[in-house]
Scaffold this active site. Structure first.
Site, short mmCIF file in Angstrom:
data_model
loop_
_atom_site.label_atom_id
_atom_site.label_comp_id
_atom_site.label_asym_id
_atom_site.label_seq_id
_atom_site.Cartn_x
_atom_site.Cartn_y
_atom_site.Cartn_z
CD GLU A 179 -1.43 -2.02 2.17
OE1 GLU A 179 -2.15 -2.90 2.80
OE2 GLU A 179 -0.16 -2.51 1.96
CB CYS A 231 -0.76 -4.12 8.57
SG CYS A 231 0.39 -2.84 8.15
CB ALA A 271 10.40 -35.17 -9.39
CG LEU A 320 19.48 -30.40 -0.77
CD1 LEU A 320 19.15 -30.83 0.48
CD2 LEU A 320 18.24 -30.83 -1.47
CB SER A 329 18.26 -42.90 12.69
OG SER A 329 17.07 -42.66 12.31
CD GLU A 376 14.04 -30.08 -2.82
OE1 GLU A 376 14.61 -30.54 -3.62
OE2 GLU A 376 14.12 -28.75 -2.82
N GLY A 430 13.58 -38.75 0.91
CA GLY A 430 13.25 -39.41 -0.19
C GLY A 430 11.80 -40.12 0.14
CG LEU A 449 11.42 -37.20 5.39
CD1 LEU A 449 11.38 -37.31 6.74
CD2 LEU A 449 12.94 -36.24 4.75
#
Length: 371
Positions: free
Chosen positions: A59, A82, A161, A211, A230, A302, A304, A307
């Site tokens: 704004e 706000c 993907a 990443l 782990s 992302e 594997g 997870l």
């Protein structure tokens, strides 16, 4: 709540404000993306969007561009103005002082401190229309912002993907590119809008990913890389550790993980977080609680497959980014979803927008409906 009806031209202005706001992706979080358009006598006299965290809100920028033409104008803004002093003064006050005659806003601000702008505008005698859109629209545009306003757990999106037969790799532990470069570039862009990217240790060993958002302009802050391992059994010569000084690496491991393994990762520059476990898996509630404590408000997972499946089973996924390639991988491929996927409550998820093409691949976005 149903969407309020607007005249076609007003709907177009409000939609344009939403489109403008999206330009702030990767630069304004944890603030929301917001766009604003000022119209007087049927012409746009000013527009703007929240461009950078800590900078002027949409704004304010629109008012600066409109100058005196803001007096008597109608304001179209994607999120309720706000009404609090944060890093910038209240937008509601600025609109009142500029002499605007009408404000049309898309979604109510969910923030306990930042909300209330519509009431302040009405109290000043300004005609206010809104919220025009239901809250679901606001969640779709600014999911992490809405989520964080109501919870103390990070917003978590899962990106997969996959092939047409819903496989994410030709075989376990085999690195393979499923989607094309255009889809990869979009993933890099998505990363800039999150505080951290999360993967399992198997993904690090199989794919050796960095990443980081290398294919697009960087976001406002270096992205953190989170790895769940782990036993803290990560190779310290992995690509993740090459730029650990710029983009931090956080490794979560079991409380009873070998001390020598933890020390080896710390020596390589990682931040190591021992957390409780549930059976042979890390306790996700504890992982996410630590993430929140260290300032991570939004996570892009992302993979594997293990997870991702665990996050889905535990209802920790708030958004799904599904990139689908026009190919099949066959019976030997790694399933994108767990074997008990049929037991998951997919009715919880709703399509966001329309599928988008990136080269020959398609992306669909699904949001889990909040209770």
């Amino acid at each position: 709540m149903h969407e309020l009806e607007l005249a076609p031209d007003e709907k177009a202005y409000l939609d344009w404000a939403r489109q403008l706001g999206r330009r702030g992706w990767g630069h304004v979080h944890p603030n929301p993306m917001v766009g604003c358009v000022l119209v007087r006598d049927g012409a746009v006299v000013g527009e703007g969007y929240h461009e950078v965290f800590g900078g002027p809100h949409a704004e304010i920028l629109a008012l600066e561009r409109a100058l005196s033409r803001a007096n008597g104008a109608t304001v179209f803004v994607s999120l309720e103005p706000c009404n609090h002093h944060g890093k910038t003064p209240p937008c509601a006050t600025a609109l009142i002082q500029a002499g605007v005659s009408r404000v049309v806003y898309g979604v109510a601000d969910p923030g306990p401190e930042s909300g209330g702008g519509a009431a302040a505008l009405r109290a000043a005698g300004i005609d206010v229309v809104g919220p025009v859109w239901p809250e679901a629209v606001g969640r779709a545009e600014n999911p992490a912002f809405f989520h964080s306003s109501q919870t103390n757990e990070p917003f978590l999106a899962l990106k997969l993907a996959m092939s047409l037969d819903a496989k994410i790799a030709p075989a376990p532990g085999v690195r393979a590119r499923i989607t094309g470069v255009e889809a990869e570039r979009e993933v890099h862009r998505l990363r800039t809008g999150f505080d951290a990217v999360m993967v399992g240790s198997g993904t690090v060993r199989a794919d050796d990913p960095r990443l980081t958002p290398r294919m697009v302009a960087p976001g406002r802050t270096p992205i953190r890389r989170i790895v769940l391992s782990s036993q803290a059994a990560l190779p310290t010569d992995a690509a993740l550790f090459e730029d650990v000084g710029v983009a931090p690496v956080h490794v979560f491991a079991r409380l009873d993980a070998p001390e020598t393994a933890l020390e080896r990762l710390e020596a390589a520059g990682a931040h190591v977080h021992p957390v409780p476990s549930m059976g042979d898996r890390l306790d996700l509630d504890s992982v996410l609680a630590v993430c929140w404590e260290i300032g991570v408000r939004a996570i892009l997972c992302e993979g594997g497959a293990e997870l991702a499946a665990n996050l889905l089973r535990r209802r920790k996924v708030h958004r799904l980014y599904l990139f689908i390639a026009p190919t099949t991988l066959g019976d030997g491929g790694v399933p994108a979803f767990p074997n008990d996927a049929a037991a998951l409550d997919w009715d919880d998820f709703r399509l966001v927008g329309s599928p988008t093409a990136f080269g020959s691949d398609s992306m669909i976005v699904l949001d889990r409906q909040e209770a």
